[in-house]
Design a protein around this motif. Structure first.
Motif, PDB file in Angstrom:
ATOM      1  N   VAL A  51     -29.398   9.705   6.324  1.00  0.00           N
ATOM      2  CA  VAL A  51     -29.151  10.441   7.556  1.00  0.00           C
ATOM      3  C   VAL A  51     -27.684  10.329   7.952  1.00  0.00           C
ATOM      4  N   GLU A  52     -27.111   9.158   7.845  1.00  0.00           N
ATOM      5  CA  GLU A  52     -25.699   8.991   8.197  1.00  0.00           C
ATOM      6  C   GLU A  52     -24.798   9.848   7.312  1.00  0.00           C
ATOM      7  N   LYS A  53     -25.104   9.931   6.014  1.00  0.00           N
ATOM      8  CA  LYS A  53     -24.324  10.793   5.114  1.00  0.00           C
ATOM      9  C   LYS A  53     -24.495  12.258   5.490  1.00  0.00           C
ATOM     10  N   ALA A  54     -25.716  12.644   5.808  1.00  0.00           N
ATOM     11  CA  ALA A  54     -25.964  14.036   6.193  1.00  0.00           C
ATOM     12  C   ALA A  54     -25.230  14.378   7.484  1.00  0.00           C
ATOM     13  N   ILE A  55     -25.288  13.478   8.457  1.00  0.00           N
ATOM     14  CA  ILE A  55     -24.596  13.706   9.726  1.00  0.00           C
ATOM     15  C   ILE A  55     -23.099  13.850   9.486  1.00  0.00           C
ATOM     16  N   ALA A  56     -22.550  13.022   8.616  1.00  0.00           N
ATOM     17  CA  ALA A  56     -21.114  13.082   8.317  1.00  0.00           C
ATOM     18  C   ALA A  56     -20.722  14.406   7.660  1.00  0.00           C
ATOM     19  N   SER A  57     -21.658  15.033   6.937  1.00  0.00           N
ATOM     20  CA  SER A  57     -21.332  16.294   6.250  1.00  0.00           C
ATOM     21  C   SER A  57     -21.450  17.524   7.153  1.00  0.00           C
ATOM     22  N   ILE A  58     -22.148  17.418   8.250  1.00  0.00           N
ATOM     23  CA  ILE A  58     -22.400  18.578   9.106  1.00  0.00           C
ATOM     24  C   ILE A  58     -21.137  19.139   9.756  1.00  0.00           C
ATOM     25  N   PRO A  59     -20.229  18.338  10.283  1.00  0.00           N
ATOM     26  CA  PRO A  59     -19.044  18.925  10.935  1.00  0.00           C
ATOM     27  C   PRO A  59     -18.209  19.833  10.018  1.00  0.00           C
ATOM     28  N   SER A  60     -18.273  19.635   8.727  1.00  0.00           N
ATOM     29  CA  SER A  60     -17.459  20.457   7.817  1.00  0.00           C
ATOM     30  C   SER A  60     -18.182  21.716   7.330  1.00  0.00           C
ATOM     31  N   MET A  61     -19.334  22.018   7.888  1.00  0.00           N
ATOM     32  CA  MET A  61     -20.078  23.215   7.490  1.00  0.00           C
ATOM     33  C   MET A  61     -19.551  24.422   8.270  1.00  0.00           C
ATOM     34  N   PRO A  62     -18.805  25.287   7.580  1.00  0.00           N
ATOM     35  CA  PRO A  62     -18.145  26.387   8.284  1.00  0.00           C
ATOM     36  C   PRO A  62     -19.106  27.487   8.766  1.00  0.00           C
ATOM     37  N   ALA A  73     -24.381  20.451  16.478  1.00  0.00           N
ATOM     38  CA  ALA A  73     -24.852  19.415  17.412  1.00  0.00           C
ATOM     39  C   ALA A  73     -26.370  19.309  17.372  1.00  0.00           C
ATOM     40  N   GLU A  74     -27.060  20.451  17.284  1.00  0.00           N
ATOM     41  CA  GLU A  74     -28.527  20.437  17.212  1.00  0.00           C
ATOM     42  C   GLU A  74     -29.005  19.761  15.928  1.00  0.00           C
ATOM     43  N   MET A  75     -28.341  20.047  14.816  1.00  0.00           N
ATOM     44  CA  MET A  75     -28.730  19.408  13.555  1.00  0.00           C
ATOM     45  C   MET A  75     -28.522  17.897  13.622  1.00  0.00           C
ATOM     46  N   ILE A  76     -27.406  17.494  14.171  1.00  0.00           N
ATOM     47  CA  ILE A  76     -27.112  16.062  14.289  1.00  0.00           C
ATOM     48  C   ILE A  76     -28.140  15.389  15.197  1.00  0.00           C
ATOM     49  N   ASP A  77     -28.428  15.992  16.339  1.00  0.00           N
ATOM     50  CA  ASP A  77     -29.430  15.433  17.258  1.00  0.00           C
ATOM     51  C   ASP A  77     -30.801  15.355  16.591  1.00  0.00           C
ATOM     52  N   GLY A  78     -31.166  16.403  15.846  1.00  0.00           N
ATOM     53  CA  GLY A  78     -32.451  16.418  15.159  1.00  0.00           C
ATOM     54  C   GLY A  78     -32.553  15.318  14.119  1.00  0.00           C
ATOM     55  N   LEU A  79     -31.485  15.115  13.371  1.00  0.00           N
ATOM     56  CA  LEU A  79     -31.489  14.059  12.363  1.00  0.00           C
ATOM     57  C   LEU A  79     -31.600  12.682  13.007  1.00  0.00           C
ATOM     58  N   LYS A  80     -30.869  12.481  14.079  1.00  0.00           N
ATOM     59  CA  LYS A  80     -30.919  11.186  14.757  1.00  0.00           C
ATOM     60  C   LYS A  80     -32.305  10.906  15.341  1.00  0.00           C
ATOM     61  N   SER A  81     -32.888  11.910  15.983  1.00  0.00           N
ATOM     62  CA  SER A  81     -34.200  11.669  16.591  1.00  0.00           C
ATOM     63  C   SER A  81     -35.294  11.550  15.531  1.00  0.00           C
ATOM     64  N   GLY A  82     -35.150  12.276  14.432  1.00  0.00           N
ATOM     65  CA  GLY A  82     -36.140  12.193  13.363  1.00  0.00           C
ATOM     66  C   GLY A  82     -36.116  10.877  12.615  1.00  0.00           C
ATOM     67  N   LEU A  83     -34.966  10.225  12.587  1.00  0.00           N
ATOM     68  CA  LEU A  83     -34.837   8.974  11.850  1.00  0.00           C
ATOM     69  C   LEU A  83     -35.806   7.908  12.357  1.00  0.00           C
TER      70      LEU A  83
END
Length: 179
Positions: free
Chosen positions: A117-128, A136-146
């Protein structure tokens, strides 16, 4: 992309739905990456029955669901009968077993969900192709799903039995995750 796909496992588990609703049964689906409602205690016999049943029960499931939003009682009975041919109580029992085995396989092959999850979160900001809101929604979803995923860790017994059958389960897991 593989990392993101694996990490999306943690979001998808939040959308767990039972295979057999209480009133009208909707067309059956064994959703990829969904957690079992009631995990099954796995045994050698259950794994064997699952391996033999995956293709024929899956084919019956697709046939019954083709073009149908809701299953007739007859279609439900055919699914239950097909699952029973392989020693399962009914189709719902087969579905819970499938989810238990597949989620356990995922844990065996991806034992550190926090790192994923931490690797996935780190990759999200660079998704153009995503807006800041979507990121932000993807990051929040990953954090809450963890937290949900970490609580759903399979038992040591289930992990051990699935480890014994990795090569047999792997091709079925690939089919399941590509649904």
């Amino acid at each position: 992309m593989t990392l993101l796909r694996s990490a999306l496992f943690f979001i998808a588990v939040l959308a767990v739905t039972p295979v057999t609703p209480s009133l009208a049964q909707t067309a059956p689906q064994i959703e990829p990456f969904s957690l079992p409602v009631r995990p099954v205690t796995l045994t050698q016999d259950i794994i064997k029955r699952f391996l033999y049943s995956f293709a024929p029960v899956g084919a019956q499931m697709k046939e019954e669901a083709a073009g149908n939003a809701v299953l007739s009682p007859e279609a439900t009975a055919r699914l239950d009968k097909k699952a029973a041919e392989y020693g399962f109580k009914d189709f719902n029992d087969w579905g819970e077993t499938t989810r238990t085995i597949m989620v356990t396989y995922h844990w065996v092959t991806n034992p550190d969900p926090r790192e994923e999850v931490e690797k996935a979160i780190a990759s999200i900001p660079s998704m153009p192709n995503l807006s800041d809101k979507q990121k932000a929604e993807m990051i929040d979803g990953l954090k809450s799903g963890l937290a949900t995923v970490e609580k759903a860790r399979p038992s040591e017994e289930n992990l051990a039995i699935v480890k014994k059958h990795m090569s047999s389960i792997k091709p079925l897991y690939k089919q399941w995750t590509s649904l």
